[in-house]
Every structure is written in structure tokens, then in C-alpha cells.
Design an enzyme around this catalytic site. Structure first.
Site, PDB file in Angstrom:
ATOM      1  N   LYS A 151       0.847  -1.174   0.000  1.00 39.12           N
ATOM      2  CA  LYS A 151       0.000   0.000   0.000  1.00 39.12           C
ATOM      3  C   LYS A 151       0.895   1.240   0.000  1.00 39.12           C
ATOM      4  O   LYS A 151       2.025   1.120   0.482  1.00 39.12           O
ATOM      5  CB  LYS A 151      -0.953   0.012   1.192  1.00 39.12           C
ATOM      6  CG  LYS A 151      -0.294   0.254   2.539  1.00 39.12           C
ATOM      7  CD  LYS A 151      -1.314   0.378   3.619  1.00 39.12           C
ATOM      8  CE  LYS A 151      -1.711   1.798   3.909  1.00 39.12           C
ATOM      9  NZ  LYS A 151      -0.701   2.581   4.612  1.00 39.12           N
ATOM     10  N   HIS A 181      -0.936  -4.755   6.192  1.00 40.06           N
ATOM     11  CA  HIS A 181      -0.222  -5.490   7.240  1.00 40.06           C
ATOM     12  C   HIS A 181      -1.070  -5.694   8.497  1.00 40.06           C
ATOM     13  O   HIS A 181      -0.790  -6.555   9.309  1.00 40.06           O
ATOM     14  CB  HIS A 181       1.140  -4.848   7.563  1.00 40.06           C
ATOM     15  CG  HIS A 181       1.061  -3.636   8.432  1.00 40.06           C
ATOM     16  ND1 HIS A 181       0.750  -2.398   7.953  1.00 40.06           N
ATOM     17  CD2 HIS A 181       1.263  -3.467   9.759  1.00 40.06           C
ATOM     18  CE1 HIS A 181       0.758  -1.527   8.943  1.00 40.06           C
ATOM     19  NE2 HIS A 181       1.070  -2.142  10.058  1.00 40.06           N
ATOM     20  N   LYS A 185      -1.588  -9.137  11.648  1.00 38.83           N
ATOM     21  CA  LYS A 185      -1.383  -9.027  13.098  1.00 38.83           C
ATOM     22  C   LYS A 185      -2.114 -10.178  13.792  1.00 38.83           C
ATOM     23  O   LYS A 185      -3.280 -10.455  13.488  1.00 38.83           O
ATOM     24  CB  LYS A 185      -1.906  -7.684  13.613  1.00 38.83           C
ATOM     25  CG  LYS A 185      -1.018  -6.506  13.201  1.00 38.83           C
ATOM     26  CD  LYS A 185      -1.565  -5.206  13.773  1.00 38.83           C
ATOM     27  CE  LYS A 185      -0.856  -3.988  13.181  1.00 38.83           C
ATOM     28  NZ  LYS A 185       0.316  -3.547  13.892  1.00 38.83           N
ATOM     29  N   GLU A 219      -1.953   6.642  17.178  1.00 37.40           N
ATOM     30  CA  GLU A 219      -0.488   6.568  17.179  1.00 37.40           C
ATOM     31  C   GLU A 219       0.081   7.764  17.937  1.00 37.40           C
ATOM     32  O   GLU A 219      -0.476   8.865  17.872  1.00 37.40           O
ATOM     33  CB  GLU A 219       0.044   6.616  15.750  1.00 37.40           C
ATOM     34  CG  GLU A 219      -0.381   5.460  14.897  1.00 37.40           C
ATOM     35  CD  GLU A 219       0.277   5.531  13.521  1.00 37.40           C
ATOM     36  OE1 GLU A 219       1.386   5.007  13.382  1.00 37.40           O
ATOM     37  OE2 GLU A 219      -0.312   6.133  12.618  1.00 37.40           O
ATOM     38  N   ASP A 238      -4.293   6.833   4.148  1.00 35.98           N
ATOM     39  CA  ASP A 238      -3.203   6.054   4.746  1.00 35.98           C
ATOM     40  C   ASP A 238      -3.726   4.973   5.700  1.00 35.98           C
ATOM     41  O   ASP A 238      -3.152   3.895   5.800  1.00 35.98           O
ATOM     42  CB  ASP A 238      -2.275   7.019   5.509  1.00 35.98           C
ATOM     43  CG  ASP A 238      -1.008   6.341   6.004  1.00 35.98           C
ATOM     44  OD1 ASP A 238      -0.423   5.552   5.243  1.00 35.98           O
ATOM     45  OD2 ASP A 238      -0.591   6.611   7.158  1.00 35.98           O
ATOM     46  N   HIS A 243      -6.640  -0.087   6.617  1.00 40.83           N
ATOM     47  CA  HIS A 243      -6.611  -0.776   7.912  1.00 40.83           C
ATOM     48  C   HIS A 243      -7.950  -0.702   8.657  1.00 40.83           C
ATOM     49  O   HIS A 243      -8.456  -1.701   9.154  1.00 40.83           O
ATOM     50  CB  HIS A 243      -5.526  -0.197   8.817  1.00 40.83           C
ATOM     51  CG  HIS A 243      -4.149  -0.169   8.192  1.00 40.83           C
ATOM     52  ND1 HIS A 243      -3.693  -1.154   7.364  1.00 40.83           N
ATOM     53  CD2 HIS A 243      -3.140   0.723   8.293  1.00 40.83           C
ATOM     54  CE1 HIS A 243      -2.446  -0.869   6.984  1.00 40.83           C
ATOM     55  NE2 HIS A 243      -2.097   0.264   7.530  1.00 40.83           N
ATOM     56  N   LYS A 343      -2.394  10.633  14.160  1.00 45.85           N
ATOM     57  CA  LYS A 343      -0.997  10.655  14.591  1.00 45.85           C
ATOM     58  C   LYS A 343      -0.842  11.677  15.708  1.00 45.85           C
ATOM     59  O   LYS A 343      -1.654  12.578  15.845  1.00 45.85           O
ATOM     60  CB  LYS A 343      -0.105  11.020  13.408  1.00 45.85           C
ATOM     61  CG  LYS A 343      -0.164   9.962  12.303  1.00 45.85           C
ATOM     62  CD  LYS A 343       1.089   9.940  11.465  1.00 45.85           C
ATOM     63  CE  LYS A 343       1.029   8.867  10.398  1.00 45.85           C
ATOM     64  NZ  LYS A 343       1.394   7.527  10.874  1.00 45.85           N
TER      65      LYS A 343
HETATM   66  C1  BG6 Z   1       1.029   2.163   7.880  1.00 45.44           C
HETATM   67  C2  BG6 Z   1       0.847   3.651   7.690  1.00 45.44           C
HETATM   68  O1  BG6 Z   1       0.265   1.460   6.932  1.00 45.44           O
HETATM   69  O2  BG6 Z   1       0.602   1.796   9.185  1.00 45.44           O
HETATM   70  C3  BG6 Z   1       1.624   4.400   8.741  1.00 45.44           C
HETATM   71  O3  BG6 Z   1       1.313   4.008   6.409  1.00 45.44           O
HETATM   72  C4  BG6 Z   1       1.243   3.920  10.121  1.00 45.44           C
HETATM   73  O4  BG6 Z   1       1.393   5.791   8.636  1.00 45.44           O
HETATM   74  C5  BG6 Z   1       1.342   2.411  10.218  1.00 45.44           C
HETATM   75  O5  BG6 Z   1       2.131   4.522  11.043  1.00 45.44           O
HETATM   76  C6  BG6 Z   1       0.798   1.912  11.535  1.00 45.44           C
HETATM   77  O6  BG6 Z   1       1.073   0.542  11.658  1.00 45.44           O
HETATM   78  P1  BG6 Z   1       1.269  -0.149  13.082  1.00 45.44           P
HETATM   79  O7  BG6 Z   1       1.480  -1.582  12.752  1.00 45.44           O
HETATM   80  O8  BG6 Z   1       2.454   0.506  13.715  1.00 45.44           O
HETATM   81  O9  BG6 Z   1       0.004   0.117  13.848  1.00 45.44           O
END
Ligand code: BG6
Length: 493
Positions: A151, A181, A185, A219, A238, A243, A343
Site C-alpha cells: 500500500k 499489514h 497481526k 499513534e 493512509d 486498515h 498521529k
Molecule cells: C502504515 C501507515 O500502513 O501503518 C503508517 O502508512 C502507520 O502511517 C502504520 O504509522 C501503523 O502501523 P502499526 O502496525 O504501527 O500500527
């Protein structure tokens, strides 16, 4: 033809070709994940990794780069030197300009024949996806291969369709692995186990008993040196388009007939297609956009989004989104799903909160009628856990109710280590398991749903609301829930 041995079936041979081999994702995620799989004995002994990038390097210099940039990102225990050395032996480097199709013939020479399944992992910007796939095809490298697309896959519905159309002319859908991703998890897969391995929740998992659902992916990090990319992207593209909508589809889906890739993905797709479109004035009512200003995260002062390198002056890109979503089907009609991500928030938390309706009549006083006293909180990260909140009688005279919790911390219950998302997903690609990858129609449905919001923001001047770093986002995100007589979990009491 000799039959593959059981070990080969478990750990099939492969040639893993990593485009973007000097990039951030390769260093932070992909090579550490391959190392972990190697260390854990999960890769075929003769599986090879060919890193490809434009920089003119020989394999020796590339490996020194890998030593420096990959090792710090390997989680867990200290790195064993001999394991690391044997991992390095798998790796070769090919310098190649992805915009020059002729160069791909030499890649073919490097790969040679044999070595098992070819996997082309495109850890590059989406602009290179199509040129790379076309060049692979003209060099005769695509037959029987798999391609992994990172992505962001495109920038909006049109651009993602254009990429999918072009890639789809070269690779069949079952050769294409679109990574999200979050699906790798452990905690996210546990959602499937929780929902479909227990009869306890299923009868309650519907509009008759659920008042609202919250999905938060918060985050503490800012844009971490990715200002340039992020400023073109923003939180909706993003995080939400992929997600958060994937999480929502898993929470809301019907029980699949089996755990086959398409059985699961068909059910997720049905949810994505049932999302009520958010249009026009409804966007201003149901979607909150925010952008972080300076503030403090755990006593450390951090600067505003505007001050991040790579961010355009006066940028109106959002770093926070909160929104109300409805799933228009028999199970969920009328139940609000509140999604939130951002964020520089007050904590790093990903969790799902299922608020059950209070009892219809209380002989035990008003406390039992309070919304939110029966709730299931599924913490995805950090510290994966499940908390069931209920009411109990305070000891002593009288009948005073009090909130109590049943907690299950997975890391205490299961002693074995957790597999990182990328490790699992890469092993799935190597083994040809598609269930945890996003199918084209799912991706399209998700883009289709966010498209009117993107369009509205671009044309109606709906500017992001400021929030101080280290908070839970703009006040409007709280007001959104207040309008539905509820609040974010951390706002209670
Ligand atoms: C990514 C985003 O797909 O996922 C990032 O591009 C983000 O901006 C990240 O920080 C968060 O992933 P995780 O696994 O740290 O929650």
C-alpha cells in the site's frame, strides 16, 4: 516429476525479488521479517532473496548497508552472528533502473531457472507498479510467479483501478497479493477466533444487542521522516481506506463457510458493499478531520505537522480522522460504528469497543440502565487483551452496582512469542495462502466508499481542525459521539 517432500510443502523453495531493496520499508519491515523467518527455520534452505534498487552497488556493499540498516529493526532477542551470516548468504543485489525494461533480462539471468517460486515484492511507490509488472512480463518472468503490492495502491478509486487493471492484464488475481499489514497481526486474526470459535458472543453480535462499536487506531508517532509521502496522502487514505475498513469488515462480517481465502474475503466484501455512503452535508455531520499542532507526548515536546520536513507550507492534509459509519444490512442496520485514527495522539492504542445495550428495565437502580456498562473491549495493540465489562454488587448492605472487569491478557496466557505481521504475511506469500491479502473487489469497494469524502474535502474547503499533539484529537471528534449519546472510551468519568 518427483513429489515435493513434506518439508518442501511446509517451506517451499522460492526466489524472493525485493524491488525497493534499499528503501525504508525493506530495511524496517521486509528484511527483518525475512530474517526472523530464517532464524525460526521457516524458510526453505535454498530460498534466495534478490534485492533490487536503482543505486549502483555490488552485493558486498549492499550487505554492509543491510548490516547497518536492518539489524536495528529486528525485534526480540540479541542477533546470533552465525544465524545472521547464514541469512546474508541468501541475499544478492541487482542494480536496476525499473523504468528500463531491457534491464529486466539481466534480472532474469540472475534468477536463472529453478529456485522455486518467484515472488516479486514491489516495495516501491505505486507509480512503479505497472512499469515493473510490464517489464517483468516482457522479460518472460511472470509465468507462475506471485506479485506483492504494497500500500498505497493508488491514490483514489480511479488510480487504484488503473493499476489493478494494468497489473491484472499480466498477473491473474490469484497471483496478486495486496498487503494490508493489519491483516497479518496476530490480534486481528484473533478477532476471527473470538467471533467464530465461540458461541458466547455470536447471539449478541447484532443490532438487537449492540448499541455502538468504536474502532480506534491511535499513534503517538508523527510522520517520522515521511512528510513528503504523507502530505500527499493523509490519514483517510493512509489508514481508513485500508486498515480501519478491514478491521470493520472483520468485526461486522457474517460467519464464513470456511477459512478459505475466498470464503473469508467474500464475507468481508459484503460488509464493505453494505457501508452506507456518506454524502454531501452528511460528510460534515459524520466525518471529523484534524491536523496536529505542537504539543507534548509523554513530556517530550513535539512540533506541529506544519513544521515536519517535507510538509508543504499551509498544508491542509489531515493527520486525524474520526467518522461515523453504518453497515446497511439485516444484522447491523442503525448501529453506529465510530472509527478514529490519528498521529501524535495521547497514546499508541488500537482497540475495538463493542458497547452492548443496557438492560431494558432495571429493578436495581439507574446504574444498570447506563449505556456502556456492558462492553467488550478488544485491545489489538499494544498488549493484546480482551476485557469484558459488567456490573456487580458492591459488597455490604444495600444493592449498589459497580462496574467490574474480566480481563484476559494474551501475552500472559500464551507464553510463546508472537509472530510479527510482516513475517506471517511473507510466509503466506511464499506458501501461496491468499486469505490475509486484500482482493481487488474489496479494495475497490473501500475506495468507492471513501471517494465522496475525498472529493468533498478537495472541493468544499473542509479544512482540518487543529488539535494539540498528545491529546485525543479535535473536540469535534468528541462532539460527534456526544450527538449519539455516547463518548469515546477514554472520556468516561
Ligand atoms: C502504515 C501507515 O500502513 O501503518 C503508517 O502508512 C502507520 O502511517 C502504520 O504509522 C501503523 O502501523 P502499526 O502496525 O504501527 O500500527
Amino acid at each position: 516429476m518427483t513429489k515435493p517432500s513434506p518439508r518442501e510443502l511446509d517451506h517451499p523453495p522460492f526466489a524472493f525479488v525485493l524491488f525497493g531493496g534499499t528503501g525504508d520499508l525493506a530495511m524496517r519491515k521486509i528484511l527483518p521479517a525475512l530474517y526472523a523467518a530464517h532464524r525460526d527455520g521457516l524458510l526453505a534452505p535454498d530460498g534466495r532473496i534478490v534485492s533490487v534498487a536503482q543505486t549502483a552497488l555490488d552485493t558486498g556493499s549492499y550487505l554492509r548497508w543491510v548490516d547497518e540498516h536492518v539489524k536495528p529493526h529486528i525485534p526480540g532477542t540479541a542477533i546470533d552472528d552465525s544465524v545472521w551470516r547464514s541469512f546474508r548468504e541468501r541475499i544478492a543485489y541487482v542494480a536496476l533502473d525499473a523504468s528500463q525494461p531491457e534491464a529486466f533480462f539481466s534480472l532474469g539471468d540472475t534468477l536463472g531457472a529453478g529456485h522455486g517460486r518467484r515472488i516479486f515484492y514491489l516495495a516501491t511507490g505505486p507509480a512503479l507498479f505497472v512499469p515493473i509488472c510490464r517489464a517483468l512480463a516482457s522479460a518472460g518472468l511472470t509465468e507462475g510467479s506471485r506479485v506483492v503490492l504494497e500500500k498505497p495502491l493508488g491514490y483514489d478509486l480511479e488510480s487504484s483501478n488503473a493499476i489493478n487493471d494494468a497489473v491484472g492484464q499480466i498477473f491473474k488475481e490469484d497471483q496478486i497479493y495486496r498487503i494490508d499489514h493489519y491483516l497479518g497481526k496476530e490480534a486481528v486474526q484473533n478477532l476471527l477466533a473470538l467471533r467464530f470459535g465461540n458461541s458466547l458472543f455470536e447471539p449478541l453480535w447484532r443490532r438487537e444487542w449492540v448499541e455502538s462499536i468504536q474502532i480506534t487506531v491511535a499513534e503517538e508517532l508523527g510522520v517520522e521522516g515521511r512528510g513528503n509521502f504523507y502530505d500527499q496522502t493523509g490519514a483517510l487514505r493512509d489508514m481508513v481506506q485500508n486498515h480501519l475498513l478491514q478491521l470493520l469488515s472483520i468485526i461486522a462480517m457474517e460467519p464464513p463457510q470456511s477459512m478459505d481465502a475466498d470464503a473469508v474475503r467474500d464475507e468481508k466484501l459484503r460488509v464493505l458493499r453494505a457501508l452506507k455512503p456518506v454524502l454531501g452535508e452528511e460528510i460534515r455531520q459524520s466525518v471529523v478531520r484534524g491536523q496536529y499542532h505542537a504539543g507534548a507526548i509523554k513530556d517530550t515536546t513535539v512540533s506541529a505537522y506544519h513544521a515536519e520536513p517535507g510538509v508543504r507550507q499551509g498544508s491542509t492534509t489531515e493527520t486525524f480522522v474520526a467518522l461515523k459509519v453504518e453497515v446497511e444490512n439485516w444484522r447491523w442496520a442503525g448501529v453506529p460504528f465510530f472509527l478514529r485514527t490519528g498521529k501524535r495522539l495521547a497514546g499508541r492504542i488500537a482497540e475495538i469497543v463493542v458497547n452492548f445495550k443496557p438492560v431494558p428495565h432495571s429493578a436495581l437502580g439507574a446504574m444498570a440502565l447506563r449505556p456502556g456498562s456492558n462492553r467488550l473491549t478488544i485491545r489489538l495493540q499494544p498488549n493484546e487483551s480482551i476485557r469484558l465489562s459488567a456490573l456487580a454488587k458492591q459488597p455490604g448492605m444495600g444493592m449498589t452496582l459497580q462496574g467490574v472487569h474480566l480481563d484476559l491478557a494474551f501475552d500472559q496466557f500464551f507464553q510463546q512469542g508472537r509472530m510479527e505481521a510482516y513475517q506471517r504475511l511473507l510466509l503466506d506469500v511464499i506458501a501461496g495462502r491468499l486469505a490475509l491479502f486484500v482482493r481487488r473487489d474489496e479494495q475497490e469497494a473501500a475506495w468507492r466508499w471513501v471517494a465522496p469524502i475525498i472529493e468533498d474535502w478537495a472541493t468544499q474547503g473542509n479544512l482540518p481542525k487543529p488539535y494539540a499533539s498528545g491529546t485525543w484529537g479535535p473536540a469535534a471528534a468528541s462532539a460527534l459521539l456526544a450527538r449519539h449519546n455516547t463518548c469515546w472510551q477514554e472520556e468516561e468519568n
